[in-house]
Every structure is written in structure tokens, then in C-alpha cells.
Design a protein around this motif. Structure first.
Motif, PDB file in Angstrom:
ATOM      1  N   UNK A  93       0.822  -1.214   0.000  1.00 12.79           N
ATOM      2  CA  UNK A  93       0.000   0.000   0.000  1.00 12.79           C
ATOM      3  C   UNK A  93       0.857   1.265   0.000  1.00 12.79           C
ATOM      4  N   UNK A  94       0.363   2.279  -0.690  1.00 13.84           N
ATOM      5  CA  UNK A  94       1.016   3.587  -0.717  1.00 13.84           C
ATOM      6  C   UNK A  94       0.078   4.599  -0.062  1.00 13.84           C
ATOM      7  N   UNK A  95       0.523   5.158   1.035  1.00 13.49           N
ATOM      8  CA  UNK A  95      -0.194   6.234   1.730  1.00 13.49           C
ATOM      9  C   UNK A  95       0.439   7.547   1.288  1.00 13.49           C
ATOM     10  N   UNK A  96      -0.350   8.585   1.089  1.00  8.89           N
ATOM     11  CA  UNK A  96       0.194   9.896   0.736  1.00  8.89           C
ATOM     12  C   UNK A  96      -0.292  10.922   1.745  1.00  8.89           C
ATOM     13  N   UNK A  97       0.591  11.832   2.119  1.00  8.97           N
ATOM     14  CA  UNK A  97       0.208  12.951   2.985  1.00  8.97           C
ATOM     15  C   UNK A  97       0.534  14.256   2.276  1.00  8.97           C
ATOM     16  N   UNK A  98      -0.505  15.034   1.988  1.00 10.90           N
ATOM     17  CA  UNK A  98      -0.340  16.338   1.358  1.00 10.90           C
ATOM     18  C   UNK A  98      -0.688  17.423   2.369  1.00 10.90           C
ATOM     19  N   UNK A  99       0.220  18.360   2.551  1.00 11.73           N
ATOM     20  CA  UNK A  99      -0.065  19.504   3.411  1.00 11.73           C
ATOM     21  C   UNK A  99       0.372  20.773   2.682  1.00 11.73           C
ATOM     22  N   UNK A 100      -0.052  20.865   1.445  1.00  9.99           N
ATOM     23  CA  UNK A 100       0.272  22.005   0.601  1.00  9.99           C
ATOM     24  C   UNK A 100      -0.561  21.913  -0.663  1.00  9.99           C
ATOM     25  N   UNK A 111      -4.316  10.784  -6.220  1.00  6.54           N
ATOM     26  CA  UNK A 111      -5.442   9.856  -6.347  1.00  6.54           C
ATOM     27  C   UNK A 111      -4.979   8.434  -6.615  1.00  6.54           C
ATOM     28  N   UNK A 112      -3.815   8.264  -7.218  1.00  6.19           N
ATOM     29  CA  UNK A 112      -3.293   6.920  -7.476  1.00  6.19           C
ATOM     30  C   UNK A 112      -2.902   6.207  -6.192  1.00  6.19           C
ATOM     31  N   UNK A 113      -2.556   6.972  -5.162  1.00  7.45           N
ATOM     32  CA  UNK A 113      -2.144   6.363  -3.896  1.00  7.45           C
ATOM     33  C   UNK A 113      -3.339   5.697  -3.220  1.00  7.45           C
ATOM     34  N   UNK A 114      -3.066   4.652  -2.470  1.00  4.01           N
ATOM     35  CA  UNK A 114      -4.139   3.853  -1.885  1.00  4.01           C
ATOM     36  C   UNK A 114      -4.888   4.582  -0.780  1.00  4.01           C
ATOM     37  N   UNK A 115      -4.155   5.319   0.052  1.00  6.07           N
ATOM     38  CA  UNK A 115      -4.788   6.026   1.170  1.00  6.07           C
ATOM     39  C   UNK A 115      -4.184   7.432   1.251  1.00  6.07           C
ATOM     40  N   UNK A 116      -4.746   8.411   0.554  1.00  4.99           N
ATOM     41  CA  UNK A 116      -4.254   9.781   0.685  1.00  4.99           C
ATOM     42  C   UNK A 116      -4.909  10.507   1.862  1.00  4.99           C
ATOM     43  N   UNK A 117      -4.098  11.240   2.609  1.00  2.86           N
ATOM     44  CA  UNK A 117      -4.610  12.113   3.668  1.00  2.86           C
ATOM     45  C   UNK A 117      -4.079  13.514   3.405  1.00  2.86           C
ATOM     46  N   UNK A 118      -4.722  14.502   3.989  1.00  5.77           N
ATOM     47  CA  UNK A 118      -4.308  15.883   3.737  1.00  5.77           C
ATOM     48  C   UNK A 118      -4.515  16.734   4.978  1.00  5.77           C
ATOM     49  N   UNK A 119      -3.714  17.793   5.088  1.00  6.63           N
ATOM     50  CA  UNK A 119      -3.795  18.711   6.209  1.00  6.63           C
ATOM     51  C   UNK A 119      -4.539  19.985   5.852  1.00  6.63           C
ATOM     52  N   UNK A 120      -4.615  20.869   6.824  1.00  4.32           N
ATOM     53  CA  UNK A 120      -5.376  22.102   6.650  1.00  4.32           C
ATOM     54  C   UNK A 120      -4.775  23.030   5.603  1.00  4.32           C
ATOM     55  N   UNK A 121      -3.478  22.917   5.359  1.00  6.43           N
ATOM     56  CA  UNK A 121      -2.819  23.805   4.384  1.00  6.43           C
ATOM     57  C   UNK A 121      -2.998  23.342   2.944  1.00  6.43           C
ATOM     58  N   UNK A 122      -3.567  22.171   2.751  1.00  8.11           N
ATOM     59  CA  UNK A 122      -3.700  21.630   1.396  1.00  8.11           C
ATOM     60  C   UNK A 122      -4.816  22.332   0.627  1.00  8.11           C
ATOM     61  N   UNK A 123      -4.579  22.572  -0.646  1.00  7.16           N
ATOM     62  CA  UNK A 123      -5.609  23.050  -1.570  1.00  7.16           C
ATOM     63  C   UNK A 123      -5.479  22.245  -2.862  1.00  7.16           C
ATOM     64  N   UNK A 124      -6.572  22.155  -3.596  1.00  7.88           N
ATOM     65  CA  UNK A 124      -6.629  21.272  -4.756  1.00  7.88           C
ATOM     66  C   UNK A 124      -7.274  22.005  -5.931  1.00  7.88           C
TER      67      UNK A 124
END
Length: 246
Positions: A93-100, A111-124
Motif C-alpha cells: 500500500x502507498x499512503x500519501x500525505x499532502x499539506x500544501x 489519487x493513485x495512492x491507496x490512502x491519501x490524507x491531507x492537512x489544513x494547508x492543502x488546496x486542490x
């Protein structure tokens, strides 16, 4: 003198931590960065002491998408297809953490990662549509992982949205305060069980890659070669509205 790595790696209690570290170009997906990331993913897969991968980043941008300046409009789409395919077929499994910021092809990576999580600083944002382009290759995992109706809105409008909305539509699994629990669960899981379960959970994505990737890659190249896209990109660089903006 050797160049500094674009992807840094270390292992933390059975988790291979891979950090995108190219803030000068907002962790853009250059051939060099993808090469290092693929090598790190291969090493994690081959290491019996690694249970899962955590993909994270330095700087205020998780990933800005393809590095067209470095690789050109013909190579970039295939590079992204290859990276999405490698993550989907990795036995761990690939987990991703985005905080930007996460933009354009960077959303395909997330989206390709199995379990993406993100912080408050993330925008998309899928910024392509405002430039005369489309999120062609990035849509491969996005339309499998996120709610298609909600994804259509953001693919068509280019609107920016926050982590709360990314979680609501399924583009992101959870806020990043869930990360410790997710990693603890992976550490407690059987390697065989994880590999078999990932094969199940990625089946639809792998089918979509097999059926649609080549056509979407070709579409991306055609759009980049168009006069409309050239004007859209030029307008963005000159910080002005393109002629079609109302």
C-alpha cells in the motif's frame, strides 16, 4: 559534486517514507523525479522489512503536475501514466500525505495512492481546463477514486477546493490526523494479506489504465499542441485572462 536527491527516503518501523524534495519547481513530475520515485518504490517493494510506503513532501506544494519545461509536451503524459501504473501495481500500500497545494497532474499522483490524507494547508485544483487543456491522464485514478459527479464539477470548472471538500468527495481518504492510526493498522497487517487486498482494491483502476491510458495520453498531447492551449498558457504566464474568460 553530485546533485541532491529529488526524492529522499528512510524507513520508520516498517514504513518506507519517501519525501518529494524539489521545492524549486514545486515538486513537479520531471523525468528525473519520477525516475527516483520509481526506484524508491521498487526498493520498498523488494524489501521484506517494509510493510507500506508513505509519500510526503517538502515545501508548500505536494506536487504541481508535469514538468513540461524539462520534459516537453510529448514525454510528460507518458511519464505520468507510468507513475500511476507503478503505484497501482505495487504489491504494498502507498499512503500519501499532502499539506500544501496539489495541482493538475499532482492530483493524479495523489489519487493513485491507496490512502491519501491531507492537512489544513492543502488546496486542490484541476487547473488544466482554464488553459485550453484537460486533466487527461490525471483523470485515470481520479474518476475511479472520487465521486464522479463531484469530480466532474472540479474538472470542468478549475475551481480550487479545500481538504474538507476533498474528503467529502472521496479524493482524499481522511484528514492527516488519522495518519498515525492508518500506519499502525498497516504495521499490524500481514504482508500477504496487504498484497492480496491491494490487488482487490486497485482492480478498477488497473482496468481503467489498461483501457483508457493510451487514448488519454494522446489527447493530452493533441491539446498541448493546439493554438488555444498555446494562448491559454501564454496568458497564464503573462498573468492576464485568456480571450475566452468572461
Amino acid at each position: 559534486m553530485t546533485d541532491a536527491p529529488l526524492v529522499r527516503r528512510h524507513t520508520d518501523r516498517a514504513i518506507a517514507v519517501l519525501t518529494l524534495d524539489s521545492p524549486r519547481n514545486r515538486n513537479a513530475l520531471s523525468a528525473a523525479l519520477i525516475g527516483e520515485l520509481t526506484e524508491a518504490l521498487d526498493a520498498a517493494e523488494a524489501d521484506p522489512g517494509v510493510r507500506a510506503v508513505l509519500l510526503t513532501h517538502t515545501g508548500n506544494t505536494f506536487c504541481a503536475g508535469a514538468d513540461l519545461k524539462a520534459d516537453g509536451i510529448h514525454r510528460g503524459p507518458q511519464l505520468l501514466v507510468d507513475l500511476i501504473t507503478r503505484i497501482a501495481t505495487l504489491a504494498k500500500p502507498v499512503v500519501a500525505r499532502a499539506d500544501g497545494h496539489v495541482r493538475a497532474g499532482g492530483l493524479g499522483l495523489l489519487a493513485a495512492c491507496d490512502i491519501p490524507v491531507a492537512g489544513a494547508a492543502a488546496t486542490f485544483a484541476f487547473t488544466e481546463v482554464r488553459l485550453g487543456l484537460a486533466a487527461s491522464v490525471a483523470s485515470l485514478p481520479v474518476l475511479v477514486r472520487a465521486d464522479p459527479r463531484a469530480a466532474a464539477r472540479y474538472l470542468l470548472t478549475g475551481e480550487a477546493f479545500d481538504t474538507a471538500e476533498a474528503v467529502r468527495i472521496g479524493l482524499v481518504t481522511a484528514w492527516d490526523d488519522a495518519l498515525d492510526g492508518i500506519l499502525a493498522g498497516l504495521r499490524a497487517s500481514s504482508p500477504q494479506g496487504l498484497a492480496a487486498t491491494k490487488e482487490i482494491t486497485t482492480a478498477l483502476l488497473r482496468e481503467r489504465i489498461a483501457g483508457a491510458a493510451d487514448g488519454l495520453r494522446q489527447q493530452s498531447i493533441r491539446l498541448f499542441e493546439s493554438a488555444e492551449a498555446a494562448e491559454g498558457i501564454r496568458a497564464a504566464l503573462e498573468r492576464r485572462d485568456p480571450p475566452w474568460a468572461q
